[in-house]
Structures are given as structure tokens and as C-alpha cells.
Design a protein around this motif. Structure first.
Motif, PDB file in Angstrom:
ATOM      1  N   VAL A   8       0.842  -1.201   0.000  1.00  0.00           N
ATOM      2  CA  VAL A   8       0.000   0.000   0.000  1.00  0.00           C
ATOM      3  C   VAL A   8       0.879   1.252   0.000  1.00  0.00           C
ATOM      4  O   VAL A   8       0.585   2.226  -0.696  1.00  0.00           O
ATOM      5  CB  VAL A   8      -0.972  -0.016   1.193  1.00  0.00           C
ATOM      6  CG1 VAL A   8      -1.700   1.320   1.323  1.00  0.00           C
ATOM      7  CG2 VAL A   8      -1.975  -1.145   1.043  1.00  0.00           C
ATOM      8  N   ASP A   9       2.000   1.220   0.732  1.00  0.00           N
ATOM      9  CA  ASP A   9       2.939   2.347   0.707  1.00  0.00           C
ATOM     10  C   ASP A   9       3.505   2.544  -0.693  1.00  0.00           C
ATOM     11  O   ASP A   9       3.635   3.678  -1.170  1.00  0.00           O
ATOM     12  CB  ASP A   9       4.090   2.122   1.695  1.00  0.00           C
ATOM     13  CG  ASP A   9       3.657   2.240   3.141  1.00  0.00           C
ATOM     14  OD1 ASP A   9       2.549   2.758   3.395  1.00  0.00           O
ATOM     15  OD2 ASP A   9       4.422   1.802   4.015  1.00  0.00           O
ATOM     16  N   ALA A  10       3.851   1.455  -1.352  1.00  0.00           N
ATOM     17  CA  ALA A  10       4.397   1.535  -2.717  1.00  0.00           C
ATOM     18  C   ALA A  10       3.378   2.172  -3.658  1.00  0.00           C
ATOM     19  O   ALA A  10       3.727   3.021  -4.481  1.00  0.00           O
ATOM     20  CB  ALA A  10       4.787   0.145  -3.221  1.00  0.00           C
ATOM     21  N   VAL A  11       2.130   1.771  -3.534  1.00  0.00           N
ATOM     22  CA  VAL A  11       1.080   2.322  -4.390  1.00  0.00           C
ATOM     23  C   VAL A  11       0.884   3.811  -4.091  1.00  0.00           C
ATOM     24  O   VAL A  11       0.769   4.632  -5.011  1.00  0.00           O
ATOM     25  CB  VAL A  11      -0.244   1.553  -4.208  1.00  0.00           C
ATOM     26  CG1 VAL A  11      -1.388   2.249  -4.923  1.00  0.00           C
ATOM     27  CG2 VAL A  11      -0.081   0.121  -4.701  1.00  0.00           C
ATOM     28  N   SER A  25      -6.945   0.064   2.736  1.00  0.00           N
ATOM     29  CA  SER A  25      -6.427   1.380   3.106  1.00  0.00           C
ATOM     30  C   SER A  25      -7.354   2.174   4.013  1.00  0.00           C
ATOM     31  O   SER A  25      -6.896   2.953   4.831  1.00  0.00           O
ATOM     32  CB  SER A  25      -6.155   2.212   1.844  1.00  0.00           C
ATOM     33  OG  SER A  25      -5.252   1.552   1.009  1.00  0.00           O
ATOM     34  N   ILE A  26      -8.654   1.999   3.839  1.00  0.00           N
ATOM     35  CA  ILE A  26      -9.618   2.777   4.621  1.00  0.00           C
ATOM     36  C   ILE A  26      -9.979   1.956   5.859  1.00  0.00           C
ATOM     37  O   ILE A  26     -10.876   1.134   5.837  1.00  0.00           O
ATOM     38  CB  ILE A  26     -10.874   3.107   3.785  1.00  0.00           C
ATOM     39  CG1 ILE A  26     -10.465   3.809   2.503  1.00  0.00           C
ATOM     40  CG2 ILE A  26     -11.843   3.963   4.584  1.00  0.00           C
ATOM     41  CD1 ILE A  26     -11.587   3.958   1.502  1.00  0.00           C
ATOM     42  N   LEU A  72     -13.474   9.680   6.055  1.00  0.00           N
ATOM     43  CA  LEU A  72     -13.928  11.058   5.826  1.00  0.00           C
ATOM     44  C   LEU A  72     -13.093  11.744   4.743  1.00  0.00           C
ATOM     45  O   LEU A  72     -13.629  12.492   3.917  1.00  0.00           O
ATOM     46  CB  LEU A  72     -13.883  11.860   7.126  1.00  0.00           C
ATOM     47  CG  LEU A  72     -14.903  11.432   8.195  1.00  0.00           C
ATOM     48  CD1 LEU A  72     -14.674  12.206   9.491  1.00  0.00           C
ATOM     49  CD2 LEU A  72     -16.315  11.624   7.687  1.00  0.00           C
ATOM     50  N   ILE A  73     -11.780  11.489   4.730  1.00  0.00           N
ATOM     51  CA  ILE A  73     -10.924  12.049   3.677  1.00  0.00           C
ATOM     52  C   ILE A  73     -11.349  11.498   2.322  1.00  0.00           C
ATOM     53  O   ILE A  73     -11.452  12.235   1.332  1.00  0.00           O
ATOM     54  CB  ILE A  73      -9.435  11.749   3.956  1.00  0.00           C
ATOM     55  CG1 ILE A  73      -8.949  12.568   5.154  1.00  0.00           C
ATOM     56  CG2 ILE A  73      -8.574  12.050   2.721  1.00  0.00           C
ATOM     57  CD1 ILE A  73      -7.551  12.217   5.626  1.00  0.00           C
ATOM     58  N   VAL A  74     -11.626  10.201   2.251  1.00  0.00           N
ATOM     59  CA  VAL A  74     -12.048   9.587   0.987  1.00  0.00           C
ATOM     60  C   VAL A  74     -13.372  10.180   0.512  1.00  0.00           C
ATOM     61  O   VAL A  74     -13.516  10.551  -0.657  1.00  0.00           O
ATOM     62  CB  VAL A  74     -12.169   8.056   1.142  1.00  0.00           C
ATOM     63  CG1 VAL A  74     -12.839   7.428  -0.067  1.00  0.00           C
ATOM     64  CG2 VAL A  74     -10.800   7.435   1.365  1.00  0.00           C
TER      65      VAL A  74
END
Length: 165
Positions: A35-38, A122-123, A130-132
């Protein structure tokens, strides 16, 4: 249905394959590393090459990153260079047009699947959700907003939330 941007769609389709191979099957990297790479790759040009380069680095250092990036980028580049003189002729071919129109639905399905997988990994909390949601509304209702601005605002909000919580 609108046209799908093949550059953006290839990213998410390839990500589905990568997550299946390097996280689930071969267990080369952990899920949070993927997920960090993405995340890093999506804010740079050439996200697929950046993602596989990052994973190659995690697996085998700089030589792994170099081999992974070249193995991903070079065939596409050579293919494009080799066929460049024929592109106009190929683009007018009715069979090719029908193929591209037909594959659009499959690409959209793959994109939805990729977004679902990445989102589910990720969520994980209310602030992220909320950011999404805010980002989705901004993209839908604020016309001509550039993605880097959304990324910058989401990053600042994320840092603030992290400092507060």
C-alpha cells in the motif's frame, strides 16, 4: 459510458495482479508495504514502473528495483516505438475499434475491483473514510480541480489528524 483512460486503467489492473503475486501468493512484501508503494507511485509519473521498482527494491535492493522497472517499462516502450509508423492505419481498422470498445467494459470492471481491494486495505478508520468521502465529493462537484491539490489537502489533513490523535 465515457472512454477509459488506458494509462490510468492499466495502473489499477496491474496493481490487482501485483497484489495477488507479491503479497498473497509469493509473500515477497507485506500488505502495508505494498500500500505504501502504491501511495508513493500514484503521486509520481509512471505509477506502474514506480510501484514495481519499489517492490523490486524491497525484495532485492537496487538491482531488484532496476530489473523490475526495466522489465516493466522496456517492452512497452519498444512495442510503441516499433509500431509507431503504423498507428494511424491501425487506429482506422474497424476490428481494432470494435476490440477497444468491447474491452472498455472489462477494464471498467477491473478498475472497480482494484479500487475495492485497495480501499478495503487502506480505509481502516473514520478519519481516512472522511478524507475519501470528501475527496470523492470534491472530484464530483468542484469542476476542473487538479488531483495534486486534492492530494496535498488530503496529506495536510492526514498529518493534522495524525498529530491530534
Amino acid at each position: 459510458m465515457g472512454k477509459v483512460d488506458l494509462v490510468d486503467s492499466q495502473v489499477l489492473v496491474v496493481l490487482m495482479v501485483l497484489v495477488a503475486l507479491v503479497v498473497s501468493v509469493d509473500k515477497m512484501v507485506q500488505e502495508h508495504q505494498f500500500v505504501d508503494a502504491v501511495a508513493v507511485a500514484m503521486i509520481t509519473p509512471g505509477p506502474v514502473v514506480i510501484t514495481v521498482g519499489f517492490i523490486g527494491y524491497l525484495v532485492a535492493g537496487f538491482p531488484g528495483a532496476l530489473v523490475a522497472a526495466l522489465a516493466t517499462f522496456l517492452p512497452c516502450y519498444l512495442f510503441t516505438i516499433a509500431l509507431a509508423p503504423s498507428f494511424k492505419k491501425i487506429a482506422q481498422n474497424q476490428s481494432i475499434k470494435a476490440f477497444v470498445d468491447g474491452i472498455t467494459a472489462a477494464v471498467v470492471g477491473a478498475l472497480v475491483g482494484a479500487v475495492g481491494v485497495i480501499a478495503s486495505r487502506s480505509i481502516l478508520d473514520i478519519p481516512t473514510a472522511l478524507i475519501v468521502i470528501s475527496t470523492i465529493f470534491a472530484l464530483l462537484y468542484i469542476k476542473k480541480i487538479q488531483e495534486p491539490y486534492i492530494i496535498a489537502v488530503a496529506a495536510v489533513v492526514g498529518v493534522i489528524i495524525k498529530l491530534i490523535l
